[in-house]
Design a protein around this motif. Structure first.
Motif, short mmCIF file in Angstrom:
data_model
loop_
_atom_site.label_atom_id
_atom_site.label_comp_id
_atom_site.label_asym_id
_atom_site.label_seq_id
_atom_site.Cartn_x
_atom_site.Cartn_y
_atom_site.Cartn_z
N THR A 141 0.91 -1.25 0.11
CA THR A 141 0.16 -0.07 -0.07
C THR A 141 0.89 1.15 0.06
O THR A 141 2.03 1.22 0.39
N ASP A 142 0.18 2.35 -0.34
CA ASP A 142 0.90 3.54 -0.20
C ASP A 142 0.39 4.34 1.13
O ASP A 142 -0.46 4.15 1.61
N GLY A 143 1.99 5.09 1.58
CA GLY A 143 1.49 5.78 2.65
C GLY A 143 0.95 7.06 2.33
O GLY A 143 0.88 7.36 1.19
N ASN A 144 0.75 7.98 3.38
CA ASN A 144 0.43 9.50 3.01
C ASN A 144 1.56 10.36 2.87
O ASN A 144 2.52 9.84 3.19
N SER A 145 1.29 11.65 2.65
CA SER A 145 2.33 12.71 2.48
C SER A 145 3.05 12.84 3.84
O SER A 145 4.14 13.19 3.79
N ALA A 146 2.57 12.70 5.03
CA ALA A 146 2.93 12.75 6.31
C ALA A 146 3.60 11.50 6.86
O ALA A 146 4.05 11.52 7.76
N GLN A 147 3.70 10.42 5.99
CA GLN A 147 4.38 9.26 6.53
C GLN A 147 5.74 9.02 5.77
O GLN A 147 5.94 9.53 4.71
N VAL A 195 11.35 -6.35 6.98
CA VAL A 195 9.87 -5.88 6.98
C VAL A 195 9.75 -4.35 6.98
O VAL A 195 10.27 -3.61 7.64
N LEU A 196 9.27 -4.00 5.77
CA LEU A 196 8.95 -2.51 5.66
C LEU A 196 7.35 -1.95 5.96
O LEU A 196 6.61 -2.79 5.88
N SER A 197 7.37 -0.97 6.21
CA SER A 197 5.94 -0.45 6.92
C SER A 197 5.85 0.93 6.87
O SER A 197 7.00 1.89 6.86
N TRP A 198 4.78 1.73 6.77
CA TRP A 198 4.66 3.21 6.66
C TRP A 198 4.48 3.59 8.26
O TRP A 198 3.85 2.98 8.96
N ALA A 199 5.11 4.72 8.61
CA ALA A 199 5.12 5.44 10.07
C ALA A 199 4.93 6.81 9.80
O ALA A 199 5.43 7.52 8.92
N ASP A 200 4.20 7.21 10.81
CA ASP A 200 4.12 8.73 10.87
C ASP A 200 5.52 9.51 10.97
O ASP A 200 6.26 8.80 11.78
N ALA A 201 5.45 10.73 10.56
CA ALA A 201 6.68 11.43 10.58
C ALA A 201 6.93 11.94 11.96
O ALA A 201 8.26 12.06 12.15
N GLY A 202 6.07 12.04 12.75
CA GLY A 202 6.19 12.51 14.07
C GLY A 202 6.54 13.86 14.15
O GLY A 202 6.03 14.78 13.68
N GLY A 203 7.16 14.44 15.30
CA GLY A 203 7.48 15.74 15.67
C GLY A 203 8.25 16.45 14.83
O GLY A 203 8.64 16.17 13.76
N GLY A 204 8.67 17.57 15.16
CA GLY A 204 9.59 18.61 14.29
C GLY A 204 8.82 19.45 13.29
O GLY A 204 9.35 20.36 12.72
N LYS A 205 7.31 19.23 13.33
CA LYS A 205 6.68 20.20 12.48
C LYS A 205 6.54 21.50 13.27
O LYS A 205 6.42 21.39 14.28
#
Length: 176
Positions: free
Chosen positions: A1-7, A16-26
């Motif tokens: 699957t595709d992640g979104n622009s914030a991942q 094993v690959l997975s999509w994760a949230d970018a987290g802090g720093g915004k």
């Protein structure tokens, strides 16, 4: 699957690959103030407010990035220094020692510096640990007179010998 622009795509180290949230720093918010007012102050060794700005962090885990640019001068053969303060707490001053001044930076203007304006600029990342309105100050100090957004001498044969400058203070909320 595709992640979104914030991942971003991460690995567990075993392929094993997975999509994760970018987290802090915004950046949550940006506030700025610009001072174009020239002033003369006889500080007598006390810290005077040059600029101030309040910010209300959206989370207690947020950090505040303080960016400042202050243009100052002092009378001849004298010193001027600045520091950044949160409320009444120094957040970027040096260690006090016997016979020293705790500041971020300082200069001395000599007898031939009467037309000079020195630029103090810097940044500091602060952790206020609050969601209450918090005020940051850029403060100036001298053992005599100091001049904000202007040179010591305001006379001269050319207009560049009588500079008027501006200074700024910017606060950025960095989200956790």
């Amino acid at each position: 699957t595709d992640g979104n622009s914030a991942q971003f795509l991460q690995t567990n180290g075993s392929g094993v690959l997975s999509w994760a949230d970018a987290g802090g720093g915004k950046i949550g918010q940006v506030l700025t103030t610009i001072s174009r007012t020239a002033s003369e102050t006889n500080s007598g060794n006390s810290w005077g407010n040059l600029m101030s700005l309040a910010i209300t962090p959206s989370a207690s885990t947020s950090k505040i990035l303080v960016l400042f640019n202050a243009n100052m001068s002092t009378n001849l053969n004298n010193h001027v220094g600045i520091k950044v303060v949160r409320g009444s707490t120094d957040i970027n001053a040096g260690d006090s020692g016997s016979g020293t001044r705790d500041c971020f930076t300082a200069i001395r203007h000599m007898s031939d510096d009467q037309y000079h304006v020195s630029n103090f600029s810097g940044q500091v990342l602060d952790s206020p640990n609050t969601t209450s309105a918090t005020t940051y100050y850029v403060k100036g100090n001298s053992n005599d007179y100091y001049y904000f957004n202007r040179s010591f001498t305001i006379s001269g044969t050319t207009t560049i010998q009588r500079p008027r400058t501006s200074s700024s203070l910017t606060l950025l909320e960095v989200l956790a």
